[in-house]
Design a protein around this motif. Structure first.
Motif, PDB file in Angstrom:
ATOM      1  N   LEU A  79       0.812  -1.214   0.000  1.00 40.32           N
ATOM      2  CA  LEU A  79       0.000   0.000   0.000  1.00 40.32           C
ATOM      3  C   LEU A  79       0.845   1.263   0.000  1.00 40.32           C
ATOM      4  CD1 LEU A  79      -2.995  -0.885   2.359  1.00 40.32           C
ATOM      5  CD2 LEU A  79      -2.700  -1.306  -0.094  1.00 40.32           C
ATOM      6  N   THR A  80       2.030   1.188   0.558  1.00 43.01           N
ATOM      7  CA  THR A  80       2.929   2.340   0.606  1.00 43.01           C
ATOM      8  C   THR A  80       3.224   2.902  -0.780  1.00 43.01           C
ATOM      9  OG1 THR A  80       4.007   1.040   2.341  1.00 43.01           O
ATOM     10  CG2 THR A  80       5.052   3.125   1.735  1.00 43.01           C
ATOM     11  N   TRP A  81       3.190   2.055  -1.792  1.00 43.90           N
ATOM     12  CA  TRP A  81       3.574   2.442  -3.143  1.00 43.90           C
ATOM     13  C   TRP A  81       2.412   2.977  -3.975  1.00 43.90           C
ATOM     14  CZ3 TRP A  81       6.531  -2.793  -4.049  1.00 43.90           C
ATOM     15  CH2 TRP A  81       7.718  -2.783  -3.303  1.00 43.90           C
ATOM     16  N   HIS A  82       1.212   3.086  -3.364  1.00 42.51           N
ATOM     17  CA  HIS A  82       0.029   3.413  -4.148  1.00 42.51           C
ATOM     18  C   HIS A  82      -0.652   4.692  -3.684  1.00 42.51           C
ATOM     19  CE1 HIS A  82      -0.237  -0.429  -6.357  1.00 42.51           C
ATOM     20  NE2 HIS A  82       0.265  -0.960  -5.255  1.00 42.51           N
ATOM     21  N   ASP A  83      -1.378   5.312  -4.617  1.00 42.57           N
ATOM     22  CA  ASP A  83      -2.348   6.320  -4.237  1.00 42.57           C
ATOM     23  C   ASP A  83      -3.494   5.584  -3.538  1.00 42.57           C
ATOM     24  OD1 ASP A  83      -5.130   7.563  -4.965  1.00 42.57           O
ATOM     25  OD2 ASP A  83      -3.699   9.222  -5.048  1.00 42.57           O
ATOM     26  N   ARG A 108       4.277  -2.936   3.663  1.00 42.96           N
ATOM     27  CA  ARG A 108       4.830  -1.593   3.483  1.00 42.96           C
ATOM     28  C   ARG A 108       6.075  -1.552   2.622  1.00 42.96           C
ATOM     29  NH1 ARG A 108       8.857   0.629   7.486  1.00 42.96           N
ATOM     30  NH2 ARG A 108       9.471  -1.056   8.893  1.00 42.96           N
ATOM     31  N   GLY A 109       6.635  -2.708   2.244  1.00 39.76           N
ATOM     32  CA  GLY A 109       7.734  -2.724   1.290  1.00 39.76           C
ATOM     33  C   GLY A 109       9.101  -2.712   1.930  1.00 39.76           C
ATOM     34  N   GLY A 117      12.451   3.540  -7.692  1.00 44.22           N
ATOM     35  CA  GLY A 117      11.800   3.546  -8.986  1.00 44.22           C
ATOM     36  C   GLY A 117      10.387   4.097  -8.949  1.00 44.22           C
ATOM     37  N   LEU A 118       9.724   3.914  -7.823  1.00 42.87           N
ATOM     38  CA  LEU A 118       8.358   4.423  -7.671  1.00 42.87           C
ATOM     39  C   LEU A 118       8.333   5.822  -7.067  1.00 42.87           C
ATOM     40  CD1 LEU A 118       6.820   1.065  -6.456  1.00 42.87           C
ATOM     41  CD2 LEU A 118       6.282   2.219  -8.608  1.00 42.87           C
ATOM     42  N   ARG A 119       9.517   6.359  -6.814  1.00 43.51           N
ATOM     43  CA  ARG A 119       9.670   7.741  -6.339  1.00 43.51           C
ATOM     44  C   ARG A 119       9.028   7.973  -4.968  1.00 43.51           C
ATOM     45  NH1 ARG A 119       7.550   7.172 -10.920  1.00 43.51           N
ATOM     46  NH2 ARG A 119       5.570   8.176 -10.351  1.00 43.51           N
ATOM     47  N   ILE A 120       9.145   6.963  -4.112  1.00 40.68           N
ATOM     48  CA  ILE A 120       8.626   7.055  -2.741  1.00 40.68           C
ATOM     49  C   ILE A 120       9.814   7.059  -1.782  1.00 40.68           C
ATOM     50  CG2 ILE A 120       7.184   5.964  -0.978  1.00 40.68           C
ATOM     51  CD1 ILE A 120       5.573   6.905  -3.353  1.00 40.68           C
ATOM     52  N   GLU A 124      10.053   7.360   4.650  1.00 44.60           N
ATOM     53  CA  GLU A 124       8.679   7.764   4.946  1.00 44.60           C
ATOM     54  C   GLU A 124       7.724   6.577   4.912  1.00 44.60           C
ATOM     55  OE1 GLU A 124       7.440  10.784   2.232  1.00 44.60           O
ATOM     56  OE2 GLU A 124       8.913  12.273   2.922  1.00 44.60           O
ATOM     57  N   SER A 125       8.262   5.380   4.691  1.00 45.59           N
ATOM     58  CA  SER A 125       7.395   4.236   4.402  1.00 45.59           C
ATOM     59  C   SER A 125       6.462   3.894   5.562  1.00 45.59           C
ATOM     60  CB  SER A 125       8.224   3.006   4.028  1.00 45.59           C
ATOM     61  OG  SER A 125       8.892   2.467   5.140  1.00 45.59           O
ATOM     62  N   ARG A 126       6.968   3.968   6.781  1.00 45.45           N
ATOM     63  CA  ARG A 126       6.110   3.612   7.919  1.00 45.45           C
ATOM     64  C   ARG A 126       4.935   4.584   8.030  1.00 45.45           C
ATOM     65  NH1 ARG A 126       6.810   0.561  12.714  1.00 45.45           N
ATOM     66  NH2 ARG A 126       5.513   1.272  14.452  1.00 45.45           N
ATOM     67  N   GLU A 127       5.217   5.884   7.942  1.00 41.98           N
ATOM     68  CA  GLU A 127       4.145   6.878   8.026  1.00 41.98           C
ATOM     69  C   GLU A 127       3.151   6.708   6.884  1.00 41.98           C
ATOM     70  OE1 GLU A 127       6.148  10.598   7.905  1.00 41.98           O
ATOM     71  OE2 GLU A 127       6.681  10.597  10.038  1.00 41.98           O
TER      72      GLU A 127
END
Length: 366
Positions: A79-83, A108-109, A117-120, A124-127
């Protein structure tokens, strides 16, 4: 017990074309339906041949249309990688089209190359995971998309189409680090346990998870976890051991390489990944010998041998975890498709019938 087929979309050392990898996944899914597996499950990964599944929900929509009874599940949608609005809509569409047969696994990846590559931002992944998960799960429950967070500010809108029903007892989150177990308890979701450490260690984590789940969910009992393991089933025990050591070993070495688990620089000073920082430093310091040792330990957590061996190992995992759903993956690390099919058929005829009769509610652990 639910017994689902966990798919691998790996082209080990780029031996197969991307199209052939997907053709094998479809063939394995068709065979799972033929053999009576309860579900088909797909991962999410991007950009490399480690696992070629950028859109598991789209793939599973195709699989759900093959048979009116097969359940489908994500293991997991990151879900971290998605709108969050778009992924909530995609989840709901699949749920409606399948008539409520979707089981949702989320995560969360961990892959640095995927975050980049996904520009995330990885730190910040946990938040982002917490905010996305809260927004998505609340929308699936209420039919309303609405959130006011640091990363996502969503004006109130209806989720259309609305899902067929609650996802409360059919949502699981991948957790490997100790901190993740408490986080998933706070979010009120079940656990998707992917076997990367000993089941004794996992059992200790589960005790803390169940305590935290009761704390954050008004004393409610935590659901039994969903467990994912690699399987090699063979009438010949020596051949099974040889196959497992080769291909499961291949797979775990690819895991170490993909995530950089022996490269401390991948996790150093990355917020939310302190557990992996310590692991990568240890493996990095130990070099090839440490990797070899890690592969040996990895093999002990998975399932291989004769049908009787496989049954005993799964029952031991069940006793330690109280799992109610089991995902079994036969294709990993370059296993030839003919070997995958042979192993699946033997497992389905000799092991799976007994597993399906297990009363998972009777298991008490921790």
């Amino acid at each position: 017990m639910h017994v689902g087929l966990g798919l691998s979309f790996q082209s080990f050392e780029d031996e197969l074309s991307d199209a052939q990898v997907w053709a094998n996944a479809v063939r394995s899914s068709e065979l799972a339906i033929e053999l009576g597996f309860d579900g088909v499950w797909a991962t999410e990964h991007h950009f490399t041949s480690y696992d070629i599944t950028p859109d598991p929900l789209q793939f599973l929509t195709y699989i759900a249309a093959l048979d009116p009874n097969i359940q489908v599940g994500t293991m997991a949608s990151i879900l971290t990688w998605h709108d969050p609005v778009r992924v909530a809509e995609q989840i709901s569409v699949l749920d409606v089209l399948s008539g409520g047969r979707l089981i949702l696994g989320i995560g969360r990846g961990l892959g640095k190359t995927e975050f980049e590559g996904l520009r995330i931002p990885m730190d910040e992944s946990r938040e982002r995971f917490i905010e996305t998960t809260e927004l998505v799960l609340d929308a699936l429950e209420t039919g309303v998309l609405k959130y006011d967070g640091k990363h996502f500010k969503q004006p109130e809108r209806l989720l259309k189409p609305a899902p067929t029903g609650t996802f409360r007892n059919r949502t699981y989150a991948a957790a490997m680090s100790p901190d993740s177990f408490e986080l998933m308890a706070e979010l009120g979701v079940g656990l998707l346990l992917i076997a990367f450490k000993s089941w004794d260690e996992t059992a200790k984590d589960l005790v803390r998870y169940r305590e935290a789940f009761a704390k954050f969910n008004n004393g409610a009992e935590a659901p039994g976890p969903l467990v994912s393991v690699l399987v090699t089933c063979d009438d010949d025990s020596e051949r099974a051991e040889k196959t497992a050591k080769k291909y499961m070993g291949n797979y775990y070495r690819s895991v170490i390489d993909h995530y950089g688990l022996n490269k401390p620089q991948n996790f150093s000073n990355v917020k939310g990944y302190e557990h992996y920082d310590a692991t990568s430093k240890e493996l990095g310091d130990e070099g090839d010998e440490g990797v070899d040792s890690a592969v040996t330990e990895f093999l002990e957590t998975h399932v291989w041998g004769t049908p009787e061996d496989c049954r005993k190992k799964i029952e031991a995992i069940r006793e330690k975890t109280g799992c109610g759903r089991l995902l079994v993956t036969f294709a990993s690390g370059g296993v030839p498709m003919e070997e995958v099919e042979r192993s699946m058929r033997l497992f389905a005829s000799e092991v799976m019938p007994g597993l399906k009769t297990l009363d998972t509610s009777a298991v008490s652990v921790g």
